[in-house]
Write a protein that holds these residues in place. Structure first.
Motif, PDB file in Angstrom:
ATOM      1  N   CYS A   1       0.849  -1.194   0.000  1.00 56.44           N
ATOM      2  CA  CYS A   1       0.000   0.000   0.000  1.00 56.44           C
ATOM      3  C   CYS A   1       0.882   1.241   0.000  1.00 56.44           C
ATOM      4  O   CYS A   1       1.863   1.310   0.749  1.00 56.44           O
ATOM      5  N   GLU A   2       0.556   2.220  -0.823  1.00 57.06           N
ATOM      6  CA  GLU A   2       1.357   3.441  -0.909  1.00 57.06           C
ATOM      7  C   GLU A   2       1.202   4.340   0.307  1.00 57.06           C
ATOM      8  O   GLU A   2       2.068   5.157   0.585  1.00 57.06           O
ATOM      9  N   GLY A   3       0.098   4.239   1.013  1.00 56.17           N
ATOM     10  CA  GLY A   3      -0.088   5.021   2.228  1.00 56.17           C
ATOM     11  C   GLY A   3      -0.995   6.228   2.088  1.00 56.17           C
ATOM     12  O   GLY A   3      -1.437   6.795   3.091  1.00 56.17           O
ATOM     13  N   SER A   4      -1.295   6.656   0.862  1.00 55.66           N
ATOM     14  CA  SER A   4      -2.226   7.768   0.670  1.00 55.66           C
ATOM     15  C   SER A   4      -3.653   7.300   0.946  1.00 55.66           C
ATOM     16  O   SER A   4      -3.935   6.092   0.970  1.00 55.66           O
ATOM     17  N   TYR A   5      -4.555   8.246   1.150  1.00 60.20           N
ATOM     18  CA  TYR A   5      -5.953   7.898   1.430  1.00 60.20           C
ATOM     19  C   TYR A   5      -6.532   7.054   0.296  1.00 60.20           C
ATOM     20  O   TYR A   5      -7.186   6.035   0.530  1.00 60.20           O
TER      21      TYR A   5
END
Length: 356
Positions: free
Chosen positions: A219-223
């Motif tokens: 997961c990239e971590g952005s919303y």
């Protein structure tokens, strides 16, 4: 600017005595040393780095190689760097921070320039291209991280494999049998970054032993990325009741999304994270977590490197003359500690798919 001669006059000693106190090249009586050090403090004397290096064959500088990448959680890396710098100053050393993604070239530059007495390497990959040069280098080195082959290396890190095992054991003990791992960005796994790979290995191994079905999604971590990752997990494994998060940036968005979807934490979905304490405790729901001991890792790395420098002499040259098979191998893995908070609880009697 205060000179060495002025310090000598103030302390009532010769200039050579002041030099020996600074370099440590000769034994000086404790009374004389204290008098010189008091004069240095009172006058605010700062020895010239170039002259100091020529006189002692040491620069009193540690090179910290900390590549800054957009797919890594920078606050943790900076906390480690601050601990390195603070501990180094306590040992009268400065830190040269190298943040470029240069790989082996950064090691060549440090060794070739003679600017630093030693090196500390971060962002260690399982098959890190820097390591052959580190093993051959006349400069002692310490890794904050653990590669696949640690022969002739000194490493300190959190035991991430044990961390992964601890997280899955906690959820399994609560009755969860379908668990998903929301991991780091895909690029972190593509580089085979050590901490991420070792955590996943620990989770998978223990999940297999405990009969827990496991799904891993980077997961990239952005919303937006967290929303997409959560949707994929629910679609592929609708019976998932437990989430292990190894991505600090994803924790806040994940809790918000679960709330929006009407999934109560922990009644419908338990969440366990690997993250700094402040990240775990400052969420809308206090998160059960294994803390990353960033300060301890930084402090221990400096202690290990200073022991090498002091034992090996100028630049650690004595260590460098050892054949690789006789060189020191030292791996210090810090044991993980899981703190149970409000985000984890017994698995629901009905799966989230059935309940919603």
């Amino acid at each position: 600017m205060v000179t060495l001669a002025e310090v000598a006059r103030h302390a009532g000693v010769s200039a050579s005595t002041v030099s020996y106190v600074l370099s440590g090249k000769r034994t000086i009586s404790s009374q004389t040393r204290e008098r010189v050090e008091r004069s240095i403090r009172e006058l605010g004397y700062h020895p010239n780095a170039g002259a100091r290096a020529l006189a002692s064959s040491r620069s009193n500088i540690i090179a910290l190689m900390m590549p800054l990448r957009t797919d890594m959680y920078v606050p943790v890396m900076m906390e480690i760097a601050i601990a390195v710098a603070t501990t180094a100053r306590e040992r009268h050393h400065d830190v040269l921070l190298l943040t470029g993604q240069e790989g082996p070239e950064a090691v060549r530059r440090v060794v070739g320039s003679g600017l630093a007495d030693a090196m500390i390497l971060m962002d260690v990959e399982l098959e890190d291209e820097r390591l052959p040069l580190v093993r051959e280098s006349p400069r002692p080195a310490v890794l904050i991280g653990l590669p696949t082959d640690a022969t002739a290396l000194t490493c300190v890190d959190l035991d991430f494999a044990a961390t992964g095992r601890l997280c899955i054991e906690h959820l399994a003990d609560l009755g969860h049998r379908d668990v998903a791992v929301i991991g780091e960005a895909a690029a972190v796994y593509e580089r085979h970054t050590g901490f991420a790979e070792r955590t996943l290995d620990g989770v998978r191994e223990r999940a297999g032993e405990l009969g827990v079905r496991l799904l891993h999604r980077p997961c990239e971590g952005s919303y937006e990325s967290v929303a997409g990752t959560l949707a994929r997990i629910v679609d592929e494994r609708p019976d998932t009741t437990g989430l292990i998060v190894q991505n600090e940036a994803a924790i806040g968005p994940l809790l918000g999304l679960l709330r929006q979807q009407g999934r109560a934490v922990p009644e419908d979905m338990s969440v366990v994270a690997i993250c700094p304490e402040q990240v775990a405790t400052q969420q809308s729901v206090a998160v059960t977590s294994v803390a990353i001991p960033a300060q301890e890792m930084g402090r221990r790395a400096v202690e290990l490197i200073m022991a090498k420098v002091e034992r090996g002499g100028a630049g650690g040259a004595a260590l460098a003359r050892l054949p690789r098979t006789a060189a020191e191998t030292s791996v210090k893995l810090l044991p993980p500690r899981l703190t149970i908070r409000a985000s984890s609880g017994p698995a629901p009697s009905r799966s989230p798919a059935t309940a919603h």
